[in-house]
Design a protein around this motif. Structure first.
Motif, PDB file in Angstrom:
ATOM      1  N   ILE A   1     -32.798  -8.513   0.117  1.00 35.88           N
ATOM      2  CA  ILE A   1     -32.507  -8.934  -1.250  1.00 35.88           C
ATOM      3  C   ILE A   1     -33.751  -9.546  -1.877  1.00 35.88           C
ATOM      4  O   ILE A   1     -33.951  -9.469  -3.094  1.00 35.88           O
ATOM      5  CB  ILE A   1     -31.321  -9.928  -1.263  1.00 35.88           C
ATOM      6  CG1 ILE A   1     -30.011  -9.175  -0.974  1.00 35.88           C
ATOM      7  CG2 ILE A   1     -31.202 -10.636  -2.604  1.00 35.88           C
ATOM      8  CD1 ILE A   1     -28.791 -10.067  -0.872  1.00 35.88           C
TER       9      ILE A   1
ATOM     10  N   LYS B   1     -26.519  -6.739  -1.098  1.00 39.36           N
ATOM     11  CA  LYS B   1     -27.717  -5.946  -1.391  1.00 39.36           C
ATOM     12  C   LYS B   1     -27.370  -4.704  -2.203  1.00 39.36           C
ATOM     13  O   LYS B   1     -28.108  -4.309  -3.116  1.00 39.36           O
ATOM     14  CB  LYS B   1     -28.384  -5.537  -0.071  1.00 39.36           C
ATOM     15  CG  LYS B   1     -29.576  -4.590  -0.197  1.00 39.36           C
ATOM     16  CD  LYS B   1     -30.781  -5.288  -0.782  1.00 39.36           C
ATOM     17  CE  LYS B   1     -32.046  -4.465  -0.638  1.00 39.36           C
ATOM     18  NZ  LYS B   1     -32.069  -3.233  -1.424  1.00 39.36           N
TER      19      LYS B   1
ATOM     20  N   PHE C   1     -27.093  -5.713  -5.854  1.00 45.01           N
ATOM     21  CA  PHE C   1     -28.416  -5.970  -6.438  1.00 45.01           C
ATOM     22  C   PHE C   1     -29.088  -4.642  -6.808  1.00 45.01           C
ATOM     23  O   PHE C   1     -29.726  -4.527  -7.850  1.00 45.01           O
ATOM     24  CB  PHE C   1     -29.292  -6.759  -5.463  1.00 45.01           C
ATOM     25  CG  PHE C   1     -29.098  -8.243  -5.541  1.00 45.01           C
ATOM     26  CD1 PHE C   1     -29.743  -8.993  -6.514  1.00 45.01           C
ATOM     27  CD2 PHE C   1     -28.266  -8.905  -4.653  1.00 45.01           C
ATOM     28  CE1 PHE C   1     -29.570 -10.365  -6.593  1.00 45.01           C
ATOM     29  CE2 PHE C   1     -28.069 -10.276  -4.717  1.00 45.01           C
ATOM     30  CZ  PHE C   1     -28.725 -11.009  -5.696  1.00 45.01           C
ATOM     31  N   ASP C   2     -28.940  -3.664  -5.940  1.00 47.18           N
ATOM     32  CA  ASP C   2     -29.511  -2.341  -6.237  1.00 47.18           C
ATOM     33  C   ASP C   2     -28.861  -1.712  -7.470  1.00 47.18           C
ATOM     34  O   ASP C   2     -29.537  -1.122  -8.316  1.00 47.18           O
ATOM     35  CB  ASP C   2     -29.334  -1.409  -5.031  1.00 47.18           C
ATOM     36  CG  ASP C   2     -30.219  -1.793  -3.853  1.00 47.18           C
ATOM     37  OD1 ASP C   2     -31.233  -2.476  -4.076  1.00 47.18           O
ATOM     38  OD2 ASP C   2     -29.885  -1.412  -2.710  1.00 47.18           O
TER      39      ASP C   2
ATOM     40  N   TYR D   1     -37.220  -8.007  -9.991  1.00 51.49           N
ATOM     41  CA  TYR D   1     -36.836  -8.590 -11.283  1.00 51.49           C
ATOM     42  C   TYR D   1     -37.962  -9.427 -11.860  1.00 51.49           C
ATOM     43  O   TYR D   1     -38.246  -9.366 -13.062  1.00 51.49           O
ATOM     44  CB  TYR D   1     -35.580  -9.455 -11.118  1.00 51.49           C
ATOM     45  CG  TYR D   1     -34.318  -8.655 -10.889  1.00 51.49           C
ATOM     46  CD1 TYR D   1     -33.881  -7.708 -11.810  1.00 51.49           C
ATOM     47  CD2 TYR D   1     -33.540  -8.852  -9.749  1.00 51.49           C
ATOM     48  CE1 TYR D   1     -32.724  -6.974 -11.590  1.00 51.49           C
ATOM     49  CE2 TYR D   1     -32.392  -8.128  -9.521  1.00 51.49           C
ATOM     50  CZ  TYR D   1     -31.985  -7.188 -10.447  1.00 51.49           C
ATOM     51  OH  TYR D   1     -30.847  -6.459 -10.223  1.00 51.49           O
TER      52      TYR D   1
ATOM     53  N   ALA E   1     -33.405 -15.697  -9.955  1.00 50.05           N
ATOM     54  CA  ALA E   1     -34.163 -14.980  -8.922  1.00 50.05           C
ATOM     55  C   ALA E   1     -35.192 -15.884  -8.263  1.00 50.05           C
ATOM     56  O   ALA E   1     -35.297 -15.944  -7.025  1.00 50.05           O
ATOM     57  CB  ALA E   1     -34.847 -13.754  -9.533  1.00 50.05           C
TER      58      ALA E   1
ATOM     59  N   TYR F   1     -27.379  -3.162 -10.087  1.00 49.72           N
ATOM     60  CA  TYR F   1     -27.753  -3.806 -11.347  1.00 49.72           C
ATOM     61  C   TYR F   1     -29.221  -3.587 -11.685  1.00 49.72           C
ATOM     62  O   TYR F   1     -29.584  -3.461 -12.862  1.00 49.72           O
ATOM     63  CB  TYR F   1     -27.409  -5.296 -11.289  1.00 49.72           C
ATOM     64  CG  TYR F   1     -25.924  -5.546 -11.201  1.00 49.72           C
ATOM     65  CD1 TYR F   1     -25.054  -4.965 -12.120  1.00 49.72           C
ATOM     66  CD2 TYR F   1     -25.372  -6.327 -10.184  1.00 49.72           C
ATOM     67  CE1 TYR F   1     -23.683  -5.161 -12.047  1.00 49.72           C
ATOM     68  CE2 TYR F   1     -24.005  -6.527 -10.084  1.00 49.72           C
ATOM     69  CZ  TYR F   1     -23.167  -5.937 -11.023  1.00 49.72           C
ATOM     70  OH  TYR F   1     -21.812  -6.129 -10.931  1.00 49.72           O
TER      71      TYR F   1
ATOM     72  N   CYS G   1     -25.435 -16.644  -4.448  1.00 52.77           N
ATOM     73  CA  CYS G   1     -26.699 -16.616  -3.705  1.00 52.77           C
ATOM     74  C   CYS G   1     -27.508 -17.887  -3.926  1.00 52.77           C
ATOM     75  O   CYS G   1     -28.111 -18.424  -2.984  1.00 52.77           O
ATOM     76  CB  CYS G   1     -27.516 -15.384  -4.108  1.00 52.77           C
ATOM     77  SG  CYS G   1     -26.831 -13.824  -3.518  1.00 52.77           S
TER      78      CYS G   1
ATOM     79  N   LEU H   1     -25.284 -13.848  -8.491  1.00 53.92           N
ATOM     80  CA  LEU H   1     -26.445 -14.726  -8.448  1.00 53.92           C
ATOM     81  C   LEU H   1     -26.033 -16.169  -8.142  1.00 53.92           C
ATOM     82  O   LEU H   1     -26.709 -16.876  -7.391  1.00 53.92           O
ATOM     83  CB  LEU H   1     -27.198 -14.667  -9.784  1.00 53.92           C
ATOM     84  CG  LEU H   1     -27.940 -13.361 -10.093  1.00 53.92           C
ATOM     85  CD1 LEU H   1     -28.396 -13.335 -11.541  1.00 53.92           C
ATOM     86  CD2 LEU H   1     -29.128 -13.183  -9.164  1.00 53.92           C
TER      87      LEU H   1
ATOM     88  N   PHE I   1     -22.718 -10.003 -12.464  1.00 49.55           N
ATOM     89  CA  PHE I   1     -24.018 -10.285 -11.866  1.00 49.55           C
ATOM     90  C   PHE I   1     -24.255 -11.790 -11.797  1.00 49.55           C
ATOM     91  O   PHE I   1     -24.833 -12.307 -10.836  1.00 49.55           O
ATOM     92  CB  PHE I   1     -25.119  -9.597 -12.672  1.00 49.55           C
ATOM     93  CG  PHE I   1     -26.444  -9.533 -11.955  1.00 49.55           C
ATOM     94  CD1 PHE I   1     -26.531  -9.461 -10.584  1.00 49.55           C
ATOM     95  CD2 PHE I   1     -27.631  -9.533 -12.676  1.00 49.55           C
ATOM     96  CE1 PHE I   1     -27.750  -9.392  -9.923  1.00 49.55           C
ATOM     97  CE2 PHE I   1     -28.857  -9.455 -12.041  1.00 49.55           C
ATOM     98  CZ  PHE I   1     -28.916  -9.391 -10.661  1.00 49.55           C
TER      99      PHE I   1
ATOM    100  N   ASN J   1     -35.414  -7.160  -4.074  1.00 45.11           N
ATOM    101  CA  ASN J   1     -34.776  -7.019  -5.381  1.00 45.11           C
ATOM    102  C   ASN J   1     -35.192  -8.153  -6.312  1.00 45.11           C
ATOM    103  O   ASN J   1     -35.514  -7.932  -7.484  1.00 45.11           O
ATOM    104  CB  ASN J   1     -33.253  -7.041  -5.247  1.00 45.11           C
ATOM    105  CG  ASN J   1     -32.709  -5.839  -4.505  1.00 45.11           C
ATOM    106  OD1 ASN J   1     -32.398  -5.937  -3.336  1.00 45.11           O
ATOM    107  ND2 ASN J   1     -32.601  -4.695  -5.178  1.00 45.11           N
ATOM    108  N   LEU J   2     -35.187  -9.366  -5.794  1.00 45.33           N
ATOM    109  CA  LEU J   2     -35.542 -10.527  -6.611  1.00 45.33           C
ATOM    110  C   LEU J   2     -36.978 -10.431  -7.111  1.00 45.33           C
ATOM    111  O   LEU J   2     -37.266 -10.735  -8.268  1.00 45.33           O
ATOM    112  CB  LEU J   2     -35.341 -11.802  -5.794  1.00 45.33           C
ATOM    113  CG  LEU J   2     -33.913 -12.047  -5.291  1.00 45.33           C
ATOM    114  CD1 LEU J   2     -33.880 -13.241  -4.343  1.00 45.33           C
ATOM    115  CD2 LEU J   2     -32.946 -12.252  -6.445  1.00 45.33           C
TER     116      LEU J   2
END
Length: 531
Positions: A166, A116, A119-120, A173, A194, A122, A147, A144, A140, A169-170
């Motif tokens: 997360i 997490k 992700f923050d 995006y 994502a 990027y 995940c 990804l 990245f 975050n997705l």
């Protein structure tokens, strides 16, 4: 969904290789690259070997996360961890039990928690600079890739991703790139990964609440509706299909208008199901597994229009093939069979489909055979389909379908199915006395029946909890039945399709009443039906 379009090429996993590759399909790596990069994990087997290989870099990566966040970069230990995990997936992608084992272990070790943080990082960089530099993008992609592939392999890892936020975050995006990702290759890549992770994480039912809390339905619905002509590695339907199936997994069954789609997506899924069935890894060229496609069709069949389109698209022969032919190396025959039978069951709720399915003698014979299968879920699914095929046009079909659904949730249900043959008053009295709850499937015909009145009166005298279910459109209880029911909430199940919609609410109201614990005898739920 995992596989090539959601992972990195083996060349990208080499830290010393400074070239960038847009191709994400591991199948395009040369034999030399495969042998060199996978040598250290090729013989890995079992949980002990996995832990020995990954544990050192995992702990180092966890220790470095604070300094990495401060520097806004991914440290070497985290890079090494991701590389090893992705290599392992590449080598073991045809052995699901191995990749599931790694995913479960990552979930237990809290890997999603420190993912997490990256992700923050990027996301913040993209907000500030509108893009990522080459080095950041390579890192990245690794993040990804892990995940995507392990949320596909392990439901525990999928749940840990949802719990770690997360998902937020997705969704950020998807929202940020909504109007521009088709013009920017980097944005397009991030959007695809994502939404694929979101799809994988939507399959475990425990995760639905996280989607609802984050307001994901509207945003994912936009992608499902507006990306049908967006090409993903030459595939114009994949992105919208991922969005639609995500909706199908997270939407309430009583809100199935949200998942109404057209024949573009349905035909795409059925064609890929056929493709997957004829490949040794049980995945289509677009990387859909046969299991997830059949499960997705089952979810979409909750909508009547979709259900008709699925059968019209020619799905039935492929579902029958899933029932007949499993692949022991990749998935248990029983799991595939159960999913396929459940899909046929869902399709059978629509009258037109029911008639068509009833004409397939080979399928009926197979379902009869499965009624005595040792696996309980498969046995009950086959029984449920056969019940619907026999009784779809009869009023008692609704009561029978409710009974089958409740039994699948662990309830002990008695139904007076023999009334037409003349069941005794003593049998009815015994059933009422032993019941924890009495369900009344009511209609004018029910209200006019002397035997139904006797049963209902007796249940009322014994202070049994009575739950009314309306099976005749527009019927309003009056007279003696109206007095017994008073102001009770009435469930509307006037056609077979309504059973699937109402069942979650009915199960919540019943709670544990009428459920049988292992080795114990419990009170039952009695379903009283019209005749």
């Amino acid at each position: 969904m995992g596989c090539g379009t959601s992972s990195l090429s083996v060349r990208e996993l080499s830290k010393d290789d400074t070239t960038t590759e847009d191709d994400t399909d591991t199948e395009n790596a040369t034999d030399t690259e495969k042998d060199t990069d996978s040598e250290d994990v090729a013989s890995l087997d079992g949980e002990t070997g996995i832990i020995n290989l990954f544990e050192r870099n995992l702990q180092r990566a966890k220790r470095d996360v604070v300094s990495n966040v401060e520097n806004g970069t991914m440290g070497e230990n985290t890079q090494n961890l991701l590389i090893e995990i992705l290599k392992y997936h590449y080598v073991n992608k045809l052995i699901p039990k191995n990749t599931e084992l790694v995913g479960d272990w990552l979930a237990r070790d809290g890997v999603a928690g420190f993912f997490k943080a990256y992700f923050d990082i990027y996301f913040q960089k993209i907000i500030e600079d509108s893009t990522l530099n080459d080095e950041d993008m390579k890192d990245f992609k690794k993040l990804l890739g892990v995940c995507v592939n392990y949320s596909d392999a392990s439901s525990l890892f999928a749940e840990s991703i949802a719990k770690s936020e997360i998902l937020l975050n997705l969704l950020q995006y998807l929202k940020l790139f909504k109007n521009t990702f088709t013009q920017d290759q980097t944005q397009g890549y991030i959007v695809l990964q994502a939404i694929t992770i979101l799809y994988n994480c939507s399959i475990p039912s425990n995760n639905t609440k996280y989607y609802k809390e984050s307001g994901a339905v509207e945003l994912i619905g936009w992608y499902a509706e507006n990306t049908k002509d967006v090409s993903v590695y030459g595939d114009n339907t994949k992105l919208s299909t991922i969005g639609m199936l995500t909706l199908a997994h997270i939407s309430d069954k009583d809100d199935n208008d949200v998942i109404e789609t057209d024949d573009t997506i349905i035909n795409y899924m059925v064609e890929d199901l056929n493709d997957a069935l004829h490949r040794s890894n049980r995945r289509s060229a677009a990387c859909w597994s046969a299991k997830e496609l059949a499960l997705g069709l089952t979810k979409l069949a909750n909508n009547n229009k979709n259900s008709k389109l699925i059968l019209q698209s020619g799905a039935l022969p492929y579902l029958m093939e899933l029932i007949e032919k499993g692949n022991e190396n990749l998935i248990s025959d029983v799991e595939e069979q159960t999913i396929a039978v459940n899909c046929i069951w869902a399709l059978s709720f629509v009258k037109e489909n029911n008639i068509q399915i009833n004409d397939v003698e080979k399928l009926l014979n197979k379902l009869k055979e499965l009624k005595s299968h040792e696996d309980r879920q498969l046995r009950e699914a086959a029984s449920g389909v056969l019940w619907l095929l026999r009784n779809q046009s009869e009023p008692s079909a609704v009561a029978g379908s409710i009974k089958t659904h409740l039994e699948s949730h662990g309830y002990n249900v008695w139904m007076d199915v023999d009334r037409m043959g003349g069941s005794t008053l003593q049998a009815m009295a015994d059933a009422v006395e032993e019941s924890a709850v009495v369900l009344i499937c009511m209609s004018q015909k029910y209200k006019d029946s002397p035997n139904c009145r006797l049963e209902s009166d007796y249940a009322y005298q014994l202070h049994k909890d009575i739950i009314p279910i309306r099976v005749e459109p527009g019927y309003s209880p009056n007279g003696w039945l109206g007095m017994i029911l008073g102001s009770k909430f009435i469930y509307d199940v006037t056609q077979l399709n309504d059973v699937v919609t109402v069942m979650p609410k009915l199960v919540r109201e019943l709670g544990d009443r009428g459920k049988k614990a292992k080795g114990e005898i419990s009170s039952q739920v009695q379903a009283i039906h019209l005749y």
